[in-house]
Design a protein around this motif. Structure first.
Motif, PDB file in Angstrom:
ATOM      1  N   SER A   1      12.859   9.698   2.883  1.00  0.00           N
ATOM      2  CA  SER A   1      13.689   8.585   2.408  1.00  0.00           C
ATOM      3  C   SER A   1      12.838   7.504   1.761  1.00  0.00           C
ATOM      4  CB  SER A   1      14.504   8.000   3.567  1.00  0.00           C
ATOM      5  OG  SER A   1      13.635   7.528   4.602  1.00  0.00           O
ATOM      6  N   GLU A   2      11.642   7.275   2.295  1.00  0.00           N
ATOM      7  CA  GLU A   2      10.753   6.300   1.662  1.00  0.00           C
ATOM      8  C   GLU A   2      10.328   6.771   0.274  1.00  0.00           C
ATOM      9  OE1 GLU A   2       7.877   3.978   4.576  1.00  0.00           O
ATOM     10  OE2 GLU A   2       8.030   6.081   5.202  1.00  0.00           O
ATOM     11  N   ARG A   3      10.001   8.047   0.150  1.00  0.00           N
ATOM     12  CA  ARG A   3       9.577   8.566  -1.156  1.00  0.00           C
ATOM     13  C   ARG A   3      10.698   8.488  -2.178  1.00  0.00           C
ATOM     14  NH1 ARG A   3       6.580  12.231   2.202  1.00  0.00           N
ATOM     15  NH2 ARG A   3       8.287  13.761   2.172  1.00  0.00           N
TER      16      ARG A   3
ATOM     17  N   SER B   1      -2.881  10.955  -1.250  1.00  0.00           N
ATOM     18  CA  SER B   1      -1.919  12.043  -1.062  1.00  0.00           C
ATOM     19  C   SER B   1      -1.531  12.172   0.408  1.00  0.00           C
ATOM     20  CB  SER B   1      -2.494  13.359  -1.587  1.00  0.00           C
ATOM     21  OG  SER B   1      -3.656  13.719  -0.883  1.00  0.00           O
ATOM     22  N   HIS B   2      -2.471  11.881   1.305  1.00  0.00           N
ATOM     23  CA  HIS B   2      -2.149  11.918   2.734  1.00  0.00           C
ATOM     24  C   HIS B   2      -1.115  10.845   3.063  1.00  0.00           C
ATOM     25  CE1 HIS B   2      -2.725  12.337   7.068  1.00  0.00           C
ATOM     26  NE2 HIS B   2      -2.873  11.014   7.134  1.00  0.00           N
ATOM     27  N   LEU B   3      -1.316   9.658   2.515  1.00  0.00           N
ATOM     28  CA  LEU B   3      -0.370   8.575   2.759  1.00  0.00           C
ATOM     29  C   LEU B   3       0.994   8.911   2.158  1.00  0.00           C
ATOM     30  CD1 LEU B   3       0.501   5.731   3.549  1.00  0.00           C
ATOM     31  CD2 LEU B   3      -0.707   4.856   1.534  1.00  0.00           C
ATOM     32  N   TRP B   4       1.028   9.382   0.919  1.00  0.00           N
ATOM     33  CA  TRP B   4       2.286   9.658   0.229  1.00  0.00           C
ATOM     34  C   TRP B   4       3.006  10.868   0.811  1.00  0.00           C
ATOM     35  CZ3 TRP B   4       5.897   7.729  -2.758  1.00  0.00           C
ATOM     36  CH2 TRP B   4       6.739   8.577  -3.468  1.00  0.00           C
ATOM     37  N   ASN B   5       2.287  11.942   1.060  1.00  0.00           N
ATOM     38  CA  ASN B   5       2.924  13.200   1.457  1.00  0.00           C
ATOM     39  C   ASN B   5       3.153  13.331   2.954  1.00  0.00           C
ATOM     40  OD1 ASN B   5       3.092  14.405  -1.181  1.00  0.00           O
ATOM     41  ND2 ASN B   5       0.886  14.741  -1.089  1.00  0.00           N
TER      42      ASN B   5
ATOM     43  N   PHE C   1      11.221  12.713  -7.443  1.00  0.00           N
ATOM     44  CA  PHE C   1      11.863  11.755  -6.544  1.00  0.00           C
ATOM     45  C   PHE C   1      12.728  10.744  -7.304  1.00  0.00           C
ATOM     46  CE2 PHE C   1       7.857  13.246  -4.779  1.00  0.00           C
ATOM     47  CZ  PHE C   1       8.264  13.720  -3.540  1.00  0.00           C
ATOM     48  N   ALA C   2      12.887  10.967  -8.619  1.00  0.00           N
ATOM     49  CA  ALA C   2      13.688  10.055  -9.444  1.00  0.00           C
ATOM     50  C   ALA C   2      15.107  10.594  -9.539  1.00  0.00           C
ATOM     51  CB  ALA C   2      13.048   9.892 -10.818  1.00  0.00           C
ATOM     52  N   ARG C   3      15.879  10.442  -8.463  1.00  0.00           N
ATOM     53  CA  ARG C   3      17.205  11.052  -8.392  1.00  0.00           C
ATOM     54  C   ARG C   3      18.178  10.462  -9.425  1.00  0.00           C
ATOM     55  NH1 ARG C   3      17.789  14.060  -3.653  1.00  0.00           N
ATOM     56  NH2 ARG C   3      15.807  15.191  -3.477  1.00  0.00           N
ATOM     57  N   ALA C   4      18.073   9.198  -9.722  1.00  0.00           N
ATOM     58  CA  ALA C   4      18.967   8.598 -10.714  1.00  0.00           C
ATOM     59  C   ALA C   4      18.721   9.199 -12.095  1.00  0.00           C
ATOM     60  CB  ALA C   4      18.768   7.082 -10.750  1.00  0.00           C
ATOM     61  N   SER C   5      17.460   9.476 -12.407  1.00  0.00           N
ATOM     62  CA  SER C   5      17.131  10.095 -13.693  1.00  0.00           C
ATOM     63  C   SER C   5      17.646  11.524 -13.754  1.00  0.00           C
ATOM     64  CB  SER C   5      15.616  10.062 -13.927  1.00  0.00           C
ATOM     65  OG  SER C   5      15.158   8.740 -14.070  1.00  0.00           O
ATOM     66  N   HIS C   6      17.634  12.228 -12.620  1.00  0.00           N
ATOM     67  CA  HIS C   6      18.179  13.593 -12.581  1.00  0.00           C
ATOM     68  C   HIS C   6      19.663  13.576 -12.934  1.00  0.00           C
ATOM     69  CE1 HIS C   6      14.899  15.051  -9.532  1.00  0.00           C
ATOM     70  NE2 HIS C   6      14.408  14.515 -10.633  1.00  0.00           N
ATOM     71  N   ALA C   7      20.378  12.591 -12.388  1.00  0.00           N
ATOM     72  CA  ALA C   7      21.810  12.514 -12.637  1.00  0.00           C
ATOM     73  C   ALA C   7      22.098  12.189 -14.107  1.00  0.00           C
ATOM     74  CB  ALA C   7      22.437  11.460 -11.728  1.00  0.00           C
ATOM     75  N   ALA C   8      21.251  11.321 -14.689  1.00  0.00           N
ATOM     76  CA  ALA C   8      21.459  10.932 -16.087  1.00  0.00           C
ATOM     77  C   ALA C   8      21.017  12.019 -17.056  1.00  0.00           C
ATOM     78  CB  ALA C   8      20.702   9.632 -16.372  1.00  0.00           C
TER      79      ALA C   8
ATOM     80  N   ALA D   1       0.836  -1.204   0.000  1.00  0.00           N
ATOM     81  CA  ALA D   1       0.000   0.000   0.000  1.00  0.00           C
ATOM     82  C   ALA D   1       0.873   1.256   0.000  1.00  0.00           C
ATOM     83  CB  ALA D   1      -0.925  -0.003   1.211  1.00  0.00           C
ATOM     84  N   ARG D   2       1.933   1.241   0.781  1.00  0.00           N
ATOM     85  CA  ARG D   2       2.823   2.398   0.833  1.00  0.00           C
ATOM     86  C   ARG D   2       3.540   2.573  -0.508  1.00  0.00           C
ATOM     87  NH1 ARG D   2       3.337   3.460   6.527  1.00  0.00           N
ATOM     88  NH2 ARG D   2       5.229   4.723   6.315  1.00  0.00           N
ATOM     89  N   GLN D   3       3.930   1.481  -1.149  1.00  0.00           N
ATOM     90  CA  GLN D   3       4.591   1.576  -2.448  1.00  0.00           C
ATOM     91  C   GLN D   3       3.627   2.046  -3.532  1.00  0.00           C
ATOM     92  OE1 GLN D   3       6.019  -2.499  -2.579  1.00  0.00           O
ATOM     93  NE2 GLN D   3       8.133  -1.818  -2.293  1.00  0.00           N
ATOM     94  N   LEU D   4       2.376   1.640  -3.442  1.00  0.00           N
ATOM     95  CA  LEU D   4       1.397   2.012  -4.465  1.00  0.00           C
ATOM     96  C   LEU D   4       0.919   3.446  -4.311  1.00  0.00           C
ATOM     97  CD1 LEU D   4      -0.816  -1.219  -4.629  1.00  0.00           C
ATOM     98  CD2 LEU D   4       0.945  -0.481  -6.245  1.00  0.00           C
ATOM     99  N   SER D   5       1.118   4.034  -3.145  1.00  0.00           N
ATOM    100  CA  SER D   5       0.611   5.393  -2.921  1.00  0.00           C
ATOM    101  C   SER D   5       1.287   6.426  -3.798  1.00  0.00           C
ATOM    102  CB  SER D   5       0.760   5.781  -1.448  1.00  0.00           C
ATOM    103  OG  SER D   5       2.137   5.894  -1.103  1.00  0.00           O
ATOM    104  N   VAL D   6       2.359   6.053  -4.483  1.00  0.00           N
ATOM    105  CA  VAL D   6       3.028   6.980  -5.390  1.00  0.00           C
ATOM    106  C   VAL D   6       2.190   7.203  -6.656  1.00  0.00           C
ATOM    107  CG1 VAL D   6       4.321   5.189  -6.615  1.00  0.00           C
ATOM    108  CG2 VAL D   6       5.251   7.497  -6.496  1.00  0.00           C
ATOM    109  N   PHE D   7       1.313   6.265  -6.995  1.00  0.00           N
ATOM    110  CA  PHE D   7       0.553   6.324  -8.242  1.00  0.00           C
ATOM    111  C   PHE D   7      -0.788   7.034  -8.039  1.00  0.00           C
ATOM    112  CE2 PHE D   7       3.021   2.291  -8.662  1.00  0.00           C
ATOM    113  CZ  PHE D   7       3.874   2.718  -9.669  1.00  0.00           C
ATOM    114  N   GLU D   8      -0.981   8.155  -8.742  1.00  0.00           N
ATOM    115  CA  GLU D   8      -2.257   8.852  -8.662  1.00  0.00           C
ATOM    116  C   GLU D   8      -3.351   8.087  -9.404  1.00  0.00           C
ATOM    117  OE1 GLU D   8      -1.830  12.916  -9.883  1.00  0.00           O
ATOM    118  OE2 GLU D   8       0.108  13.113  -8.876  1.00  0.00           O
TER     119      GLU D   8
END
Length: 933
Positions: free
Chosen positions: A372-374, A362-366, A409-416, A307-314
């Motif tokens: 660090s989880e996000r 959004s309450h769960l995600w934000n 929150f996609a830090r690896a993509s920012h670097a690339a 549930a916590r992992q899925l909360s990223v998806f709107e």
């Protein structure tokens, strides 16, 4: 009326449960249901709200029954009937609940009725009150309201039946917040549903978000009671709520998504907007999100992690995306989904499957997840969303905003991809300018790789369409250039204008930067970008123009007719017929698209095709992408030349001074004034006044060629070295003097200085900068401003006439006489008006008027047609044209005149070939007419 209310009114079951999540509006549905039934003569008092106390059910029914009695307005006879029925019911139920308690129930009912109706109630009920021995049952009555008793509930239901029978009206009691009741009370209602009353009905509201009470709801459903499920409001209903609150309907889509139409959340979001906050910062009611927190706590560990992992998806991802993201099998996914649906965590339908309510997600995600989880969740979620989007771009357009949200929150993509972080940091003004540049992008026909947008038009569009402040948009332009989002294009044909710009972000819909940029624009500005919207409008609404023409050339903004004619020269293979040495006809269209102007030029093989396209184009008045698109006006060429010299003739009639210049291609017509140089503002004022006069004194075709359909103004200034600056304004006739700061800006080499000038000028609504001219005159402004402006108009006329069919003039007495008379009256009348309203060449005021005498020799095989004319003092309408016989052989202009009029000329006669003389008298230059016998 909500559809749930309609469904509830259609139900006839003795017990109906209204279910739904917190905030869906169950209470409103109950109230609307009772109000509608009351209008239908049903006894339907307002809903009674349950408390958490034991015995609340019987208290609620008791309260509803009392309200029914007090609202019934019974007469004396009816009250005796009710008295008899209540006594009988009490006696019959005494075996089950005891004589004392049965009597206490009746006493409590009537005591509350008395309390509500007052001491002076009707005689019938007053008598009944006296027959009740209330002292012996007082303790029982108190007990009645403090503990649950199924038999008491049955008695109250029986009393409701008796009241209904006595009054001969149906009784419907509504009870709200039923999930609050104890298990005993919930069981009592289930029992009542199995053995329901005969005439009375019960409608109850039960929140499905209350996990502890779900067992009672399941039990009630097993009794086959009726059920109405209350969902969210429709988008239309949400728009109505926003409108009633005085808010813009542009918020509708986002508010509906965040609330799923739950009225409680919609009202909270409305309050958020009114307070000046952003929708994404809205905090839902504590009770609404607490149910999520409690549900998560009840889940097994693996399901809670999911549930916590899925909360990223709107929005719910596809099954394949979900499996790849979580790394689980289809069976494991099924178990996980069942657990989340059972706990009401996935409760809202999105794209055909249950998903989080957005406010809870959004309450769960934000708020519940740590940073660090996000960050841990963000990169894999971003990657799978990009993959899903690219697999089916057409079906995945709704993913762009969620992708843009997760991208943070996609830090690896920012670097690339360092540009990704820049896109995420763009301000609303920068996004609006970029969106405008993408929408207004022009592609040159046949040169699809040549894409550009005029920056001034993009800034206006950003303000008018995307609602950003013009100063902020202007500041964003160079910032976007520095960050590499736009590049300038040097176009040699653009003089005294900012260079066009091109967006550097790839137009490939699968490109990462393109996806995230479009998602951010939708999220921040609330609008979807329509790339190259000008071309789309042509294809969707001007299809006939496109099909009938050989080429369509579009431009954003309101281009002048002469500009559109000039642009057509860039496509000589379409504009000219080299075999016949002719010019193909052109039609210009000016289109209004939701307040934004679009200009269009189309070239045709012939006038038949042009007229067909024109008929279809002028009928366009439709909606496109939420805005109105309509044709404002049209223009056609290949009709005739216009008289390029006639305005100079008017100046001569008004001042008596000829205009000096080169009659060849260069023109440079001028008149030097006597006296000191003019101040720059006075110089401009005379030019603007001239154009204002001409706007009503020239024909339709001339107005288009001279670009004086709309008012013209000017912003002017003078630098220390006698450098003069003239900025043409459109949309007003005011003259503004440039400040030192504004002049410095014009002289600077900074980028987009003309766009910056619009802000510095603080233009009024409807005003815009057209173009800029600078010139240095060491002696000051000693040239006449009126003649200087007429030189500009002459240049436009000559440019237009160059590729137009010459005006055909027949050398026939009647027709030619009328043409000469009309032209002479036209020019002398204009000359008189100019002399009265303007100072030209140092002269202002009335001058003598001139008549016209014209002697024409038609020519013969040896002698070409010749013309002699004079302009004596006289009435301008006194125009006489005489034709000499072909046998006449005059040798001088004087002799020609004498042979025609039988007298010597009163003023110096002018003689020339017929073509040249007639052209001059009609206001044309020699090569602008064709004289035919």
């Amino acid at each position: 009326m909500r559809p749930e209310t309609t469904a509830l009114l259609d139900m006839t079951a003795p017990v109906v449960v209204v279910t739904g999540d917190s905030g869906t509006g169950k209470s409103s549905v109950l109230l609307a249901h009772q109000s509608e039934l009351s209008r239908r003569s049903v006894i339907a008092p307002p809903p009674v709200t349950c408390t958490f106390d034991s015995g609340s059910l019987q208290v609620a029914i008791l309260d509803g029954l009392v309200r029914a009695l007090t609202d019934s307005m019974a007469n004396r006879t009816l009250w005796r009937n009710i008295e008899h029925r209540l006594e009988n019911a009490s006696r019959e139920m005494a075996v089950d609940i005891g004589k004392g308690l049965a009597k206490a129930v009746s006493q409590e009912v009537m005591a509350q009725v008395k309390e509500r109706l007052g001491e002076h109630a009707g005689e019938g009920i007053s008598t009944f009150f006296k027959t009740l021995r209330q002292d012996t049952t007082a303790d029982l009555r108190r007990d009645l309201k403090s503990r649950s008793d199924t038999n008491v509930v049955k008695l109250l239901a029986r009393l409701c039946d008796e009241v209904s029978a006595a009054l001969k009206r149906n009784v419907v009691l509504a009870i709200d917040e039923y999930q609050r009741l104890t298990d005993d009370d919930q069981r009592a209602l289930a029992s009542l549903s199995l053995a329901p009353p005969k005439r009375a009905r019960f409608v109850i509201a039960w929140s499905s978000a209350a996990h502890e009470a779900l067992g009672g709801l399941t039990r009630l459903r097993e009794t086959n009671c009726g059920e109405v499920v209350v969902g969210g409001l429709s988008s239309t209903d949400v728009r109505s709520m926003l409108t009633r609150a005085g808010l813009a309907s542009t918020h509708t889509e986002r508010v509906h998504f965040l609330s799923n139409g739950f009225p409680l959340i919609v009202e909270g979001l409305i309050g958020q907007i009114r307070s000046g906050g952003t929708l994404d910062d809205y905090t839902p009611p504590t009770a609404f999100v607490r149910s999520l927190e409690d549900a998560l706590a009840r889940l097994p560990t693996n399901a809670q992690v999911a549930a916590r992992q899925l909360s990223v998806f709107e929005l719910p991802p596809t099954e394949s995306t979900l499996d790849a993201y979580l790394g689980i099998s289809a069976t494991q996914r099924g178990v996980m989904r069942e657990a989340l649906e059972r706990e009401n965590i996935l409760s809202v339908e999105r794209n055909g499957q249950l998903w989080f309510h957005e406010s809870r997600r959004s309450h769960l995600w934000n708020r519940m997840l740590s940073e660090s989880e996000r960050l841990e969740i963000g990169q894999p979620a971003y990657s799978v969303l990009l993959t899903q989007y690219r697999q089916d771009v057409t079906a995945s357009t709704g993913l762009m905003v969620p992708i843009a949200h997760v991208a943070r929150f996609a830090r690896a993509s920012h670097a690339a991809n360092p540009q990704l972080q820049k896109i995420l940091d763009l301000s609303p003004a920068e996004l609006a300018v970029l969106a405008s540049a993408i929408e207004l992008e022009i592609t040159a026909p046949g040169r699809e790789q040549d894409r550009y947008t005029p920056p001034e038009t993009a800034l206006i569009y950003a303000h008018n369409v995307f609602g950003v402040d013009r100063s902020a948009a202007l500041s964003a332009l160079p910032d976007l250039s520095e960050q590499g989002f736009i590049q300038t294009l040097d176009r040699p044909e653009c003089v005294n204008a900012d260079p066009d710009v091109a967006v550097t972000v790839s137009s490939d819909p699968t490109d990462e930067d393109n996806i995230v940029l479009n998602g951010r624009i939708q999220d921040v500005l609330g609008k979807t970008v329509i790339p190259q919207i000008t071309d789309r409008l042509v294809r969707e609404h001007f299809e006939t123009v496109r099909l009938e023409s050989t080429i369509v050339i579009t431009s954003t903004g309101r281009s002048d007719a002469i500009e559109l004619v000039r642009n057509a020269l860039d496509y000589p293979l379409y504009r000219f017929n080299p075999l016949r040495r002719t010019v193909y006809p052109l039609m210009a269209l000016w289109i209004d698209y939701g307040g934004h102007p679009i200009s269009l030029a189309a070239i045709f093989n012939g006038t038949t095709d042009l007229q067909k396209a024109k008929k279809a184009a002028t009928a366009v008045d439709e909606m496109s992408y939420g805005r109105r698109v309509r044709t404002v006006r049209t223009f056609e060429d290949q009709k005739s030349t216009i008289p390029s010299m006639r305005l100079f003739r008017a100046v001569y009639f008004g001042t008596g001074r000829p205009v000096a210049g080169d009659a060849g291609a260069t023109g440079n017509w001028s008149m030097i004034n006597d006296g000191p140089p003019l101040p720059v503002t006075e110089y401009a004022q005379r030019q603007i006044a001239l154009l204002d006069i001409l706007r009503t004194r020239v024909g339709d075709l001339e107005r288009e060629v001279y670009a004086i359909n709309e008012p013209r103004g000017a912003a002017v200034g003078q630098a220390a070295d006698n450098a003069f600056f003239f900025v043409e304004l459109r949309g007003s006739t005011r003259v503004v003097e440039l400040s030192l700061e504004q002049i410095t800006s014009l002289m600077s080499e900074e980028p987009f200085k003309f766009a910056r000038l619009e802000r510095l000028l603080e233009l009024r609504r409807g005003e815009k900068v057209q173009h800029f001219v600078g010139r240095t005159q060491p002696d000051g402004l000693i040239d006449d401003p009126v003649v200087s402006m007429l030189d500009d108009l002459w240049t436009a006329a000559r440019e237009f006439n160059k590729h137009q069919p010459r005006c055909r003039i027949k050398l026939r007495k009647t027709a030619l006489t009328q043409l000469l008379r009309d032209a002479h009256i036209r020019d002398t009348t204009l000359g008189r008006e100019l002399s009265e309203r303007l100072t030209i060449g140092g002269w202002r005021g009335h001058r003598p008027q001139h008549a016209l005498r014209v002697a024409i020799h038609p020519g013969d095989g040896l002698l070409p047609p010749m013309v002699t004319y004079t302009q004596p003092i006289g009435d301008p309408s006194d125009v006489q044209v005489r034709f000499l016989p072909r046998t006449a052989r005059p040798t001088t202009p004087q002799e020609t005149y004498f042979l025609a009029f039988g007298e010597e000329p009163q003023s110096e006669p002018y003689g020339d070939t017929a073509a040249s003389a007639i052209a001059g008298l009609l206001g044309f230059m020699d090569d602008e007419i064709e004289l035919v016998q």
